[in-house]
Scaffold this motif. Sequence first.
Motif, PDB file in Angstrom:
ATOM      1  N   GLY A 364       5.341  -7.480  -3.097  1.00  0.00           N
ATOM      2  CA  GLY A 364       4.001  -7.072  -3.505  1.00  0.00           C
ATOM      3  C   GLY A 364       3.267  -8.129  -4.287  1.00  0.00           C
ATOM      4  N   MET A 365       2.749  -7.743  -5.446  1.00  0.00           N
ATOM      5  CA  MET A 365       1.956  -8.654  -6.273  1.00  0.00           C
ATOM      6  C   MET A 365       2.812  -9.723  -6.940  1.00  0.00           C
ATOM      7  N   ASN A 366       4.130  -9.592  -6.866  1.00  0.00           N
ATOM      8  CA  ASN A 366       5.026 -10.622  -7.397  1.00  0.00           C
ATOM      9  C   ASN A 366       5.570 -11.513  -6.288  1.00  0.00           C
ATOM     10  N   GLY A 367       5.002 -11.388  -5.102  1.00  0.00           N
ATOM     11  CA  GLY A 367       5.461 -12.167  -3.972  1.00  0.00           C
ATOM     12  C   GLY A 367       4.796 -13.524  -3.880  1.00  0.00           C
ATOM     13  N   PRO A 368       4.937 -14.199  -2.734  1.00  0.00           N
ATOM     14  CA  PRO A 368       4.344 -15.526  -2.555  1.00  0.00           C
ATOM     15  C   PRO A 368       2.832 -15.510  -2.748  1.00  0.00           C
ATOM     16  N   LEU A 369       2.301 -16.667  -3.092  1.00  0.00           N
ATOM     17  CA  LEU A 369       0.858 -16.863  -3.281  1.00  0.00           C
ATOM     18  C   LEU A 369       0.314 -15.998  -4.408  1.00  0.00           C
ATOM     19  N   GLU A 370       1.170 -15.641  -5.380  1.00  0.00           N
ATOM     20  CA  GLU A 370       0.758 -14.911  -6.579  1.00  0.00           C
ATOM     21  C   GLU A 370       0.028 -13.603  -6.251  1.00  0.00           C
ATOM     22  N   GLY A 371       0.516 -12.931  -5.244  1.00  0.00           N
ATOM     23  CA  GLY A 371      -0.053 -11.635  -4.891  1.00  0.00           C
ATOM     24  C   GLY A 371      -1.189 -11.676  -3.902  1.00  0.00           C
ATOM     25  N   HIS A 372      -1.708 -12.864  -3.588  1.00  0.00           N
ATOM     26  CA  HIS A 372      -2.826 -12.947  -2.650  1.00  0.00           C
ATOM     27  C   HIS A 372      -2.412 -12.530  -1.239  1.00  0.00           C
ATOM     28  N   LEU A 373      -1.107 -12.635  -0.938  1.00  0.00           N
ATOM     29  CA  LEU A 373      -0.616 -12.196   0.359  1.00  0.00           C
ATOM     30  C   LEU A 373      -0.879 -10.706   0.554  1.00  0.00           C
ATOM     31  N   ILE A 374      -0.582  -9.915  -0.480  1.00  0.00           N
ATOM     32  CA  ILE A 374      -0.785  -8.467  -0.379  1.00  0.00           C
ATOM     33  C   ILE A 374      -2.268  -8.119  -0.379  1.00  0.00           C
ATOM     34  N   THR A 375      -3.045  -8.772  -1.230  1.00  0.00           N
ATOM     35  CA  THR A 375      -4.489  -8.479  -1.247  1.00  0.00           C
ATOM     36  C   THR A 375      -5.118  -8.816   0.091  1.00  0.00           C
ATOM     37  N   GLY A 376      -4.612  -9.872   0.743  1.00  0.00           N
ATOM     38  CA  GLY A 376      -5.123 -10.201   2.080  1.00  0.00           C
ATOM     39  C   GLY A 376      -4.742  -9.156   3.103  1.00  0.00           C
ATOM     40  N   LEU A 377      -3.485  -8.677   3.052  1.00  0.00           N
ATOM     41  CA  LEU A 377      -3.054  -7.636   3.986  1.00  0.00           C
ATOM     42  C   LEU A 377      -3.864  -6.361   3.797  1.00  0.00           C
ATOM     43  N   ARG A 378      -4.184  -6.026   2.567  1.00  0.00           N
ATOM     44  CA  ARG A 378      -4.967  -4.821   2.293  1.00  0.00           C
ATOM     45  C   ARG A 378      -6.366  -4.902   2.900  1.00  0.00           C
ATOM     46  N   LYS A 379      -6.874  -6.106   3.037  1.00  0.00           N
ATOM     47  CA  LYS A 379      -8.212  -6.283   3.609  1.00  0.00           C
ATOM     48  C   LYS A 379      -8.189  -6.327   5.129  1.00  0.00           C
ATOM     49  N   VAL A 380      -7.085  -6.832   5.691  1.00  0.00           N
ATOM     50  CA  VAL A 380      -7.044  -7.100   7.128  1.00  0.00           C
ATOM     51  C   VAL A 380      -6.429  -5.948   7.914  1.00  0.00           C
ATOM     52  N   ILE A 381      -5.342  -5.370   7.409  1.00  0.00           N
ATOM     53  CA  ILE A 381      -4.604  -4.355   8.163  1.00  0.00           C
ATOM     54  C   ILE A 381      -5.074  -2.963   7.747  1.00  0.00           C
ATOM     55  N   PRO A 382      -5.531  -2.146   8.676  1.00  0.00           N
ATOM     56  CA  PRO A 382      -5.999  -0.796   8.336  1.00  0.00           C
ATOM     57  C   PRO A 382      -4.914   0.022   7.640  1.00  0.00           C
TER      58      PRO A 382
END
Length: 822
Positions: A364-382
């Motif tokens: 989650g927010m403690n993952g790679p890219l300092e959480g930006h990976l999850i924030t990106g998935l939240r925007k892209v994947i329904p």
Amino acid sequence: MQDQRNHRMLKTAGLSFLLTLIVWVAFTWPLPRHMGEGIPFSSQNLEKDHLRTMFQGDHLQLMYHFQLFRDFLSGDTPWFHNLYEFNTGDDAATKRIRAYFFPFSFVFAVISWVSTDALAWNLCGLLSLWLTTWFTVLLVRVFVDHPLIPYAAGVIAICLPWRWVNLMGGSPMGFAMCWIPAFWLGTTLLMRDKSWKGGMLCGLASLFMSFGDFQTYYFSLLSFPAWKLLTVIRFDCLRGWKSMIKPGIPGIVLILLGLAHALYAKKGHANSTLDTGRTLDEVTNCSPEWFNFFTWQGLGLEAHPFLGYTLVALLLASLVLIARKWKGRERLIGLGVFAGIGRECLFGLGVFAGIGMVLAFGLGMNGPLEGHLITGLRKVIPAYDKIRQPLKIWCLLPTLLALASALGLSLLLAYRNVFVTRRSTGFIIGITTVLVVENMCQVRTTICLLAPGNKAYAAVAGGQAQPRALAIPLWPGDSDWSSLYEYYGMKYRVRMLNGYSPVVKKAYVNGVFKAYESINQGVLSPKQVRGLRKMGIQYLILHENAFPENVSPWPVEQTLQRFRAHPQLEPIVQDGPVHAFRLRPEPGPQPPPPPDILRFPARRYEAEGMQAPGGQVEVIEDPAASNGEALFIHEAGITVQSVRPTLIHNGATGWYRARTNREAPYTWRAFTPLFPAPNMAFFQYLPAPGEVIDFILYGSLLGQLPQSMPAASFFHGGYSNPKGEVFLRPRHDHGVPYYGYLVPQNPVTRTLTVYYRAPGAPPGARLGHFTVSPDVLAPAPLINQPGQARVLTLVFPDNRPTTFEFHYDGTYPVTLERITLE
């Protein structure tokens, strides 16, 4: 030939079940000794003897839905009517066309008709594990040609602690995860062999995941394209794809049915607490750290992502061997990459890439890219923004890890022909055993013993065609404490205004919880009584031992006494901690007023966590502050205010601890709460520049502690009687079921005396110990000395608020009678 296939299938199923049974007994012990009377509720035991009676949680909630489905089958409840929770008076409005976790709810119903609910639940859990092992063995056998490795992979698939966290915690995912290897197996058989059986298996697995758990279904759909690609890479099955259509039609129909069910269920999220998605703060709070992959016997969130050393070592060795088998960069050019060893290597690398992605997303927010990976998935994947716990994607991990481990074991056995057949068997069994033992050490089963009944609920249900009740405390609908109400409401078919769901309608939050929240404090106005009766509510049921601090600023005793003195409430039955009251249509005779018992405060605010809009403040370290930190005011005209209002009755007082500057001593000062709405109070304060604020309390009578107090005037578990005595019981009230706040006005020495008795305990037996923190009293044991009280000398070094606690051993029943403070 067909007989040989059937014999091999039965042999595989039987051996898979035997291995599963061994793992289940080892991981869940002592559950097999209590499987007819209790169900697991946690894989992280903190209890004295693994047993607790009626502990709240998701396990009771899921059992409620299993029992409801059984009622549909038996005809005791109309089909698809969830009558016994969130029932506001209109039975027709409770109709919810859902699958109710079929097929496990069906299996539960059949078994429970001839046994107990606990045994049916535990056998359903064992069935889920067996299906996981069996389908994993069949899946791995497609890719690894070895008689023993697929069984080792099947065992690995059910050993990951994350699997047990969900299964023992009562999460639907713990049951539904068994369909993921079946889903991938069916897809592979359909694509490779053009088999209609593969299509059916894929469709059924997808349908059952849709019925069983939305998040398992959601992540399996996200994995579907990737798994199809890996199958194409491994078996070159893209040619002749048209021949898949006809055998795939039954599976496609089932997949579409599952999708239709999921979309229909998703419509229920409209106008609910989930329609705007989960906040990033919620996701952050549920995001584990990467080093928890190796945290030994962790607790809470840190225990969920454990991978261990054996498995990681095996995976790393496997990855190295796959890289070694990739001979030359020239295979990356031309068709050579799609032939022979190139396909196996690409498939293996694809599996490892999938593991890496699932691990990264789960952080989650403690993952790679300092959480930006999850924030990106939240925007892209329904719908990804509806996921609160990033680790839920780990439902894919047991199957991926089992497959990767099988590939690794096969490569290790083939490496330079080091292992001959006899040695290879020992190697496989040995490394699998080590892995099982390592993971078994992380799983410590805690069992919830199910109560056979309750007289208070029985009295509510007795003689009523459609009994309706409201349970206290009242929650917004998303608290697992309400699972206790679900259990008893279902058992006695009492239509409850309360409910427990991860998705709660806003109409319930606003129209029920916010409108009647003051009932938690015993405040029940004539208007509220009329509103309850309009919804058909005839009874109030109070759970005394399910009354944590955040439902009221005072202990439950105040609520009980207000109920007993209320002119429209009639006490009926008390059974242990459960009290039933009848709601009179008209006021009855006024009972005598309750005695004035001091209530210790529950609303404790550290000032550094408060709001100060419109000015400059600073959180400073301060050893003299109650939590080591305080709020320093830089500017004049700053308003300091609590983050959210506290439910508190008009006329209550509050105190805050502050000093005029960093060097001055802390003093206690009174304040009058701000009431923006009836019974809703804010702490609001206009400090001077240079002032330091430490701590805020609501509802305390500073320096006015009476000399003698009934034990029930403290916060407590267990249950009390009208005399104010508190009864603590083994297997019910372990830990710290009794505590209260002592607020010294100045440095002082006081004597605290606890009057108690311990029926059934031999003289000299240890019952628990007391503490007063911070820095007041070291652990002081409570030993059974019949006829004597326990005297404690408390030396308060300063005027910080302190907490008095009784740590109950849970070995013998203990009755706390009263407490004096002189």
